[in-house]
Scaffold this active site. Structure first.
Site, short mmCIF file in Angstrom:
data_model
loop_
_atom_site.label_atom_id
_atom_site.label_comp_id
_atom_site.label_asym_id
_atom_site.label_seq_id
_atom_site.Cartn_x
_atom_site.Cartn_y
_atom_site.Cartn_z
N HIS A 55 8.65 -1.82 -1.92
CA HIS A 55 8.45 -2.27 -0.55
C HIS A 55 9.23 -3.57 -0.34
CE1 HIS A 55 4.37 0.06 -0.16
NE2 HIS A 55 5.41 0.83 -0.41
N CYS A 99 1.02 -4.71 -2.12
CA CYS A 99 1.76 -5.94 -1.84
C CYS A 99 0.80 -7.09 -1.57
CB CYS A 99 2.70 -5.74 -0.67
SG CYS A 99 4.04 -4.59 -1.02
N GLU A 156 8.37 -6.48 0.50
CA GLU A 156 7.78 -7.68 -0.12
C GLU A 156 8.08 -7.74 -1.61
OE1 GLU A 156 6.38 -5.34 1.74
OE2 GLU A 156 4.55 -6.02 2.76
N CYS A 163 0.84 -3.75 2.46
CA CYS A 163 -0.08 -2.73 1.96
C CYS A 163 -1.00 -3.33 0.90
CB CYS A 163 0.71 -1.56 1.37
SG CYS A 163 1.44 -1.93 -0.24
ZN LIG Z 1 3.56 -2.74 0.15
#
Ligand SMILES: [Zn+2]
Ligand SMILES: [Zn+2]
Lengths: 163, 363
Positions: A46, A85, A48, A82
């Site tokens: 992701h 993260c 991040e 999410c």
């Molecule tokens: Zn994430």
């Protein structure tokens, strides 16, 4: 936030879930990134997570302690981080997170509030240009992307309410 | 009847398959205690069925039992309690107590068009199962309170009675965890990092697809499970942290296993193979579309309970089952939360803990 959006749009052009993110430290952008899940064949890449790696590289290059840097970083990300993260960022004691729209599928507040188990010091605020962030996601999930994991194609309605 | 059932259950739990007898090697030489691997169950399977209070009344004339049941079912069916029988020993279940005061029950039924002369007006409050019981042990408890329908799920029963795997399967699980332990030791010494190891295993091929180990002294996100997930991506010509060319050994692609760990192949060659299916370009495109580049159908063996980040990373990766040895105070599968059971997520996996627990704790 505008810079984060340019990365989200870049993700969309590259058939990735359009999430963009920047890390700001001492008024300097030290990491910027987007989702690279399809590119890396790794569902955990992701925006991040990619930015965290950038910060490590930045600190290695400057020979500074990454722990201190993370604790003074502000994150601008177009979509609510999410659960994965959020846990990663809370563990790093990130100073603050500003996000755009909510993440109804995986959100670290919306789907499962990670702060209830990790007692973070991070200040999290959402709702910045949420409609725009949402519009990008909707464009992606219109079903025009054959290489998205099936789960992500079937996205449900996403909440755009402010936090 | 019940006691013979009980005895049967007890004998099952002592003859259970999932028994680990510590091999008499190095630090475990003196410890021959048996430790069970067991499933980490969702809360609704380890807790009793929740109860709810309902009104019950005697049927005035026993001859009218069936008439009363038909009447109450047609005038006042209780949708949320359909798992309960409507009558027991001449008593009929009316409705949840939350609907009205005890003194208003008959009035309420009359308004619904029920002939209250069928009842003796001897209303009692009884606690009954609020939801259908999911497993036999829950059923046996709530069925005593008020008769209840129950559809046994064979798979769940095996899961909760710790009899899901046979001895051959358990042997394989132990082998995989042994490999994870070897990975933890070797990586810990080599990189001077925490001794945590992970193995991603393809149960169909009986083959180790990828390994991972803790590198948090270099990058705080490089937990063993995260590294293993990235090494699975490497086998699909992806990967963010590491990129390696496909290496084909015995017609399997071993690029998910870094070179320094090739010694494992020799050590475990008798029982377990190493590598995943070799994909050509067309397969690759297909896999890409299917999302099959994730860990679908794979098992993960991790020496220590994965944290919340790793637990969710395994959800994103669509892992099928996770086995861990030692619990962790930052664990996200059992200790702090059960990430694998979050209802709103699109994927859930099964979790088993306590596999070679002592060896993992001793790392
Ligand atoms: Zn994430
Ligand atoms: Zn972790």
């Amino acid at each position: 936030m505008e810079i984060a959006f340019t990365y989200a749009r870049d993700a969309l052009r590259n058939q990735e879930v359009p999430v963009g993110c920047i890390f700001v430290y001492n008024n300097e952008i030290i990491a910027k990134g987007r989702n690279t899940v399809n590119e890396t064949r790794n569902a955990t890449r992701h925006a991040e997570m990619n930015c965290i790696d950038d910060v490590i590289a930045y600190c290695d290059e400057k020979s500074i302690e990454s722990k201190y840097v993370f604790e003074n970083v502000s994150i601008y990300v177009t979509v609510e981080p999410c659960i994965m993260c959020a846990a990663a960022l809370y563990n790093l004691k990130i100073k603050q997170i500003l996000f755009g729209c909510r993440n109804d599928r995986f959100g670290g507040q919306t789907v499962f509030d990670v702060s209830t188990v990790l007692n973070p010091v991070t200040d999290v605020k959402g709702g910045y240009r949420a409609d725009e962030a949402m519009a990008l996601l909707k464009e992606f999930y219109k079903g025009t992307n054959p290489s998205a994991p099936p789960s992500k194609v079937k996205i449900k309605s996403i909440d755009t309410k402010l936090v | 009847m019940i006691s013979s059932k009980r005895r049967k259950l007890d004998s099952m739990s002592t003859s259970i398959n999932n028994v680990t007898e510590y091999s008499k090697t190095d630090e475990c030489a003196s410890d021959c205690s048996k430790v069970l691997m067991h499933a980490v169950l969702p809360d609704d399977l380890c807790e009793d069925t929740p109860l709810v209070e309902v009104y019950v009344d005697d049927i005035s004339d026993r001859k009218n039992i069936s008439k009363a049941v038909v009447a109450i079912n047609s005038t006042f069916p209780v949708q949320e309690l359909l798992h309960l029988k409507r009558v027991r020993n001449g008593k009929v279940l009316l409705f949840p107590k939350s609907i009205c005061e005890l003194s208003e029950v008959h009035q309420f039924l009359m308004k619904k068009g029920f002939d209250t002369s069928l009842l003796a007006n001897n209303i009692q409050i009884v606690r009954v199962a609020k939801l259908p019981p999911k497993i036999k042990s829950q059923y046996e408890k709530v069925n005593k309170l008020w008769p209840c329908n129950f559809h046994s799920n064979k798979y769940l029963e095996r899961l909760v009675t710790n009899s899901l795997f046979d001895e051959n399967e358990m042997e394989l699980h132990r082998k995989c965890m042994e490999i994870a332990i070897d990975v933890a030791k070797h990586a810990g010494n080599k990189y001077n990092s925490k001794k945590v190891g992970a193995v991603v295993f393809d149960p169909k091929l009986k083959s180790v697809v990828a390994i991972g180990y803790d590198l948090t002294n270099r990058n705080p996100c490089k937990h063993a499970a995260m590294v293993a997930i990235d090494n699975v991506a490497v086998t699909q010509n992806g990967g963010a942290w590491d990129k390696r060319e496909q290496v084909i050994v015995n017609s399997l692609n071993t690029s998910g296993i870094p070179k320094d760990f090739e010694f494992l192949r020799d050590k475990y060659a008798k029982t377990i193979s190493f590598g995943c299916h070799v994909s050509n370009d067309t397969d690759d495109c297909k896999a890409f579309e299917d999302g099959a580049y994730l860990c679908t159908n794979y098992y993960a063996y991790v020496t220590h309970e994965p944290c919340v980040m790793c637990a969710m990373a395994l959800v994103h990766s669509r892992i099928n089952k996770v086995f861990f040895g030692a619990k962790s105070k930052i664990g996200g599968l059992c200790t702090l939360c059960k990430a694998q059971t979050i209802k709103d997520l699109n994927h859930h996996y099964e979790v088993f803990c306590g596999l070679l627990e002592r060896e993992c704790i001793n790392l």
